[in-house]
Design a protein around this motif. Structure first.
Motif, mmCIF file in Angstrom:
data_model
loop_
_atom_site.group_PDB
_atom_site.id
_atom_site.type_symbol
_atom_site.label_atom_id
_atom_site.label_comp_id
_atom_site.label_asym_id
_atom_site.label_seq_id
_atom_site.Cartn_x
_atom_site.Cartn_y
_atom_site.Cartn_z
ATOM 1 N N ILE A 16 0.818 -1.216 0.000
ATOM 2 C CA ILE A 16 0.000 0.000 0.000
ATOM 3 C C ILE A 16 0.854 1.270 0.000
ATOM 4 C CG2 ILE A 16 -1.703 1.331 1.309
ATOM 5 C CD1 ILE A 16 -3.007 -1.316 2.086
ATOM 6 N N PRO A 17 1.864 1.389 0.899
ATOM 7 C CA PRO A 17 2.726 2.586 0.833
ATOM 8 C C PRO A 17 3.483 2.683 -0.492
ATOM 9 C CG PRO A 17 2.985 1.482 2.944
ATOM 10 C CD PRO A 17 2.202 0.555 2.067
ATOM 11 N N PHE A 18 3.922 1.531 -1.016
ATOM 12 C CA PHE A 18 4.652 1.522 -2.283
ATOM 13 C C PHE A 18 3.783 2.052 -3.418
ATOM 14 C CE2 PHE A 18 5.552 -1.101 -6.160
ATOM 15 C CZ PHE A 18 6.686 -0.428 -6.558
ATOM 16 N N LEU A 19 2.528 1.579 -3.486
ATOM 17 C CA LEU A 19 1.625 2.032 -4.537
ATOM 18 C C LEU A 19 1.287 3.507 -4.371
ATOM 19 C CD1 LEU A 19 -0.843 -0.975 -4.940
ATOM 20 C CD2 LEU A 19 1.122 -0.359 -6.356
ATOM 21 N N PHE A 20 1.170 3.960 -3.139
ATOM 22 C CA PHE A 20 0.913 5.385 -2.904
ATOM 23 C C PHE A 20 2.062 6.226 -3.450
ATOM 24 C CE2 PHE A 20 2.016 9.014 -0.175
ATOM 25 C CZ PHE A 20 0.908 9.820 -0.372
ATOM 26 N N VAL A 24 1.789 8.526 -7.016
ATOM 27 C CA VAL A 24 1.937 9.985 -6.958
ATOM 28 C C VAL A 24 3.055 10.449 -7.886
ATOM 29 C CG1 VAL A 24 2.610 11.925 -5.482
ATOM 30 C CG2 VAL A 24 0.982 10.227 -4.636
ATOM 31 N N VAL A 25 4.203 9.767 -7.822
ATOM 32 C CA VAL A 25 5.352 10.162 -8.636
ATOM 33 C C VAL A 25 5.054 9.998 -10.120
ATOM 34 C CG1 VAL A 25 7.743 9.566 -9.219
ATOM 35 C CG2 VAL A 25 7.046 9.696 -6.822
ATOM 36 N N VAL A 26 4.474 8.845 -10.498
ATOM 37 C CA VAL A 26 4.165 8.587 -11.902
ATOM 38 C C VAL A 26 3.098 9.554 -12.414
ATOM 39 C CG1 VAL A 26 3.116 6.913 -13.481
ATOM 40 C CG2 VAL A 26 4.867 6.178 -11.863
ATOM 41 N N PHE A 27 2.072 9.807 -11.600
ATOM 42 C CA PHE A 27 1.003 10.703 -12.028
ATOM 43 C C PHE A 27 1.551 12.085 -12.370
ATOM 44 C CE2 PHE A 27 -2.106 14.026 -11.021
ATOM 45 C CZ PHE A 27 -3.126 13.702 -11.906
ATOM 46 N N PHE A 28 2.375 12.643 -11.503
ATOM 47 C CA PHE A 28 2.894 13.987 -11.761
ATOM 48 C C PHE A 28 3.870 13.994 -12.933
ATOM 49 C CE2 PHE A 28 1.029 14.974 -7.690
ATOM 50 C CZ PHE A 28 0.622 16.284 -7.871
ATOM 51 N N HIS A 29 4.634 12.916 -13.105
ATOM 52 C CA HIS A 29 5.531 12.826 -14.257
ATOM 53 C C HIS A 29 4.727 12.872 -15.560
ATOM 54 C CE1 HIS A 29 9.149 11.444 -16.488
ATOM 55 N NE2 HIS A 29 8.244 10.866 -17.272
ATOM 56 N N GLU A 30 3.713 12.027 -15.630
ATOM 57 C CA GLU A 30 2.893 11.989 -16.845
ATOM 58 C C GLU A 30 2.057 13.256 -17.008
ATOM 59 O OE1 GLU A 30 3.580 9.824 -18.948
ATOM 60 O OE2 GLU A 30 4.747 8.521 -17.630
ATOM 61 N N ALA A 124 8.466 18.029 -14.061
ATOM 62 C CA ALA A 124 7.351 17.916 -13.120
ATOM 63 C C ALA A 124 7.762 17.137 -11.883
ATOM 64 C CB ALA A 124 6.154 17.243 -13.801
ATOM 65 N N ASN A 125 8.624 16.134 -12.065
ATOM 66 C CA ASN A 125 9.129 15.383 -10.905
ATOM 67 C C ASN A 125 9.947 16.274 -9.981
ATOM 68 O OD1 ASN A 125 9.456 12.504 -12.941
ATOM 69 N ND2 ASN A 125 8.172 12.634 -11.122
ATOM 70 N N ALA A 309 9.090 12.587 -2.275
ATOM 71 C CA ALA A 309 9.882 13.650 -2.909
ATOM 72 C C ALA A 309 11.226 13.119 -3.387
ATOM 73 C CB ALA A 309 10.075 14.802 -1.929
ATOM 74 N N LEU A 310 11.873 12.311 -2.560
ATOM 75 C CA LEU A 310 13.185 11.762 -2.924
ATOM 76 C C LEU A 310 13.066 10.864 -4.145
ATOM 77 C CD1 LEU A 310 15.772 10.443 -0.363
ATOM 78 C CD2 LEU A 310 15.406 9.263 -2.519
ATOM 79 N N LEU A 311 12.042 10.002 -4.151
ATOM 80 C CA LEU A 311 11.852 9.099 -5.283
ATOM 81 C C LEU A 311 11.470 9.884 -6.539
ATOM 82 C CD1 LEU A 311 11.757 6.162 -6.243
ATOM 83 C CD2 LEU A 311 9.330 6.122 -5.655
ATOM 84 N N SER A 312 10.737 10.974 -6.385
ATOM 85 C CA SER A 312 10.355 11.791 -7.528
ATOM 86 C C SER A 312 11.590 12.355 -8.218
ATOM 87 C CB SER A 312 9.431 12.930 -7.073
ATOM 88 O OG SER A 312 8.923 13.649 -8.176
#
Length: 378
Positions: A16-20, A24-30, A124-125, A309-312
């Motif tokens: 669940i935390p991983f998917l969250f 979020v990161v993928v959505f903002f990238h796209e 965006a990331n 944020a770090l992963l983004s």
């Protein structure tokens, strides 16, 4: 039954935390790709979170299919004129398009617009990371601890440099040090590199040169990483700890600095891999990210947002690598087109994308192997 419940609970605690974080990161990238594409007049056929079979979706007023797919390990925006999710040009479709349809085709746009659309994803990331960090600094401030040395380990880099208990570290290579955590970060990413360290010793300013040793450390969750250390410790008291508050503009500036630090650190690691200075075993894939997400989530929501944020930033940098299939590969092709005055030939692009997908798959397999090896190691 209790064992099954425990296993399921532990698995969900990671998933669940991983998917969250990933969503979020993928959505903002796209979303970066999508918004700039719309601004440039590109027709967007699909905006997808995940790959594979569609789970649910809907069309918006401009004909874009917004959808959620079964494999939640990424996402894509597909433009008119694309052959697939990686924006490989569909030459046959482009050749058979009407003049009206070509106006909305991605590949028919000027090279600067295509480059802007592609670069918008990583941008965006970075912007997402800046906003997250600025929010955290603005609402919660930043904990700072006086960078005083209380213990110097024998036979350490600090001892060899002449650092003594009672010294207060004020700078590293000319960069001011306001907190002990600033010192740790400056040292950890410079293993084996001589550093000029400024010291306040009983009111007198002196400088020494110390070379951090590369050592393997273990965090509170049992994860290991190799970092640079000086061999010093401090004994924290309540009087040494302060919370620095930031106004809106200061918080944004601090968010930019934090994001730039991560860019430098990640870029330095990638460069170190090619130079042979860094250990490739530190490279992690989806399994390690999922594990870290679950571990961080067990501490609280704020650390999980910080990890987002770090992963983004990491995803943004990864996509800028000059590898076909990634955003950086597309930008490389567009740079060649701008120099030549015409696009690279279809065969060159086809072979480039084939090489790119091979390199990306190799990287994924290697990172996943690292993850599995760490999971099964005692």
């Amino acid at each position: 039954m209790e064992l099954l419940s425990s296993v399921l609970g532990g698995t969900l605690g990671y998933i669940i935390p991983f998917l969250f974080v990933l969503t979020v990161v993928v959505f903002f990238h796209e979303l970066g790709h999508f918004l700039v594409a719309r601004w440039c007049g590109v027709k967007v056929d699909a905006f997808s979170i995940g790959f594979g079979p569609e789970l649910t979706g809907r069309f918006d007023k401009k004909g874009t299919r917004w959808k959620l797919c079964a494999i939640p390990l990424g996402g894509y925006v597909r433009f008119a004129g694309d052959e697939n999710e990686a924006s490989v040009p569909d030459q046959d479709a482009l050749a058979n398009m009407s003049e009206e349809d070509r106006k909305g085709a991605f590949q028919a746009k000027p090279v600067w617009q295509r480059a802007a659309v592609v670069a918008a994803g990583p941008f965006a990331n970075f912007l997402l990371a800046i906003v997250i960090f600025a929010g955290l600094f603005g609402f919660y401030g930043k904990v700072e601890t006086v960078p005083r040395v209380d213990v110097v380990r024998e036979d350490s880099a600090a001892a060899a440099a002449g650092i003594k208990p009672g010294d207060v570290i004020v700078s590293v290579d000319g960069t001011p040090i306001a907190s002990f955590s600033d010192l740790q970060r400056a040292v950890s990413v410079n293993a084996g590199i001589p550093l000029l360290i400024g010291i306040d010793r009983e009111g007198a300013f002196i400088e020494v040169t110390a070379t951090p040793e590369r050592r393997e450390i273990t965090d509170q969750f049992g994860n290991t990483q190799k970092v640079g250390i000086l061999g010093i410790q401090r004994n924290t008291t309540a009087d040494d700890v302060t919370v620095k508050r930031f106004g809106p503009l200061e918080a944004v500036a601090e968010g930019v600095r934090e994001t730039w630090f991560i860019i430098e650190r990640t870029g330095g690691y990638i460069a170190g891999l090619f130079a042979g200075r860094e250990d490739p075993d530190q490279l992690g894939g989806p399994i390690r990210v999922a594990q870290m997400s679950g571990q961080v989530a067990s501490i609280g929501i704020l650390p999980l947002i910080n990890l987002t944020a770090l992963l983004s930033v990491s995803i943004g940098l990864l996509n800028l690598l000059p590898v076909p299939m990634l955003d950086g590969g597309h930008l490389l092709f567009y740079a060649a087109e701008a120099i030549r005055g015409k696009p690279l030939g279809p065969k060159v692009q086809e072979y480039g994308f084939r090489i790119g997908i091979t390199l990306v798959l190799m990287l994924m397999v290697f990172a996943t192997w690292n993850d599995l090896r760490l999971l099964i190691s005692p």
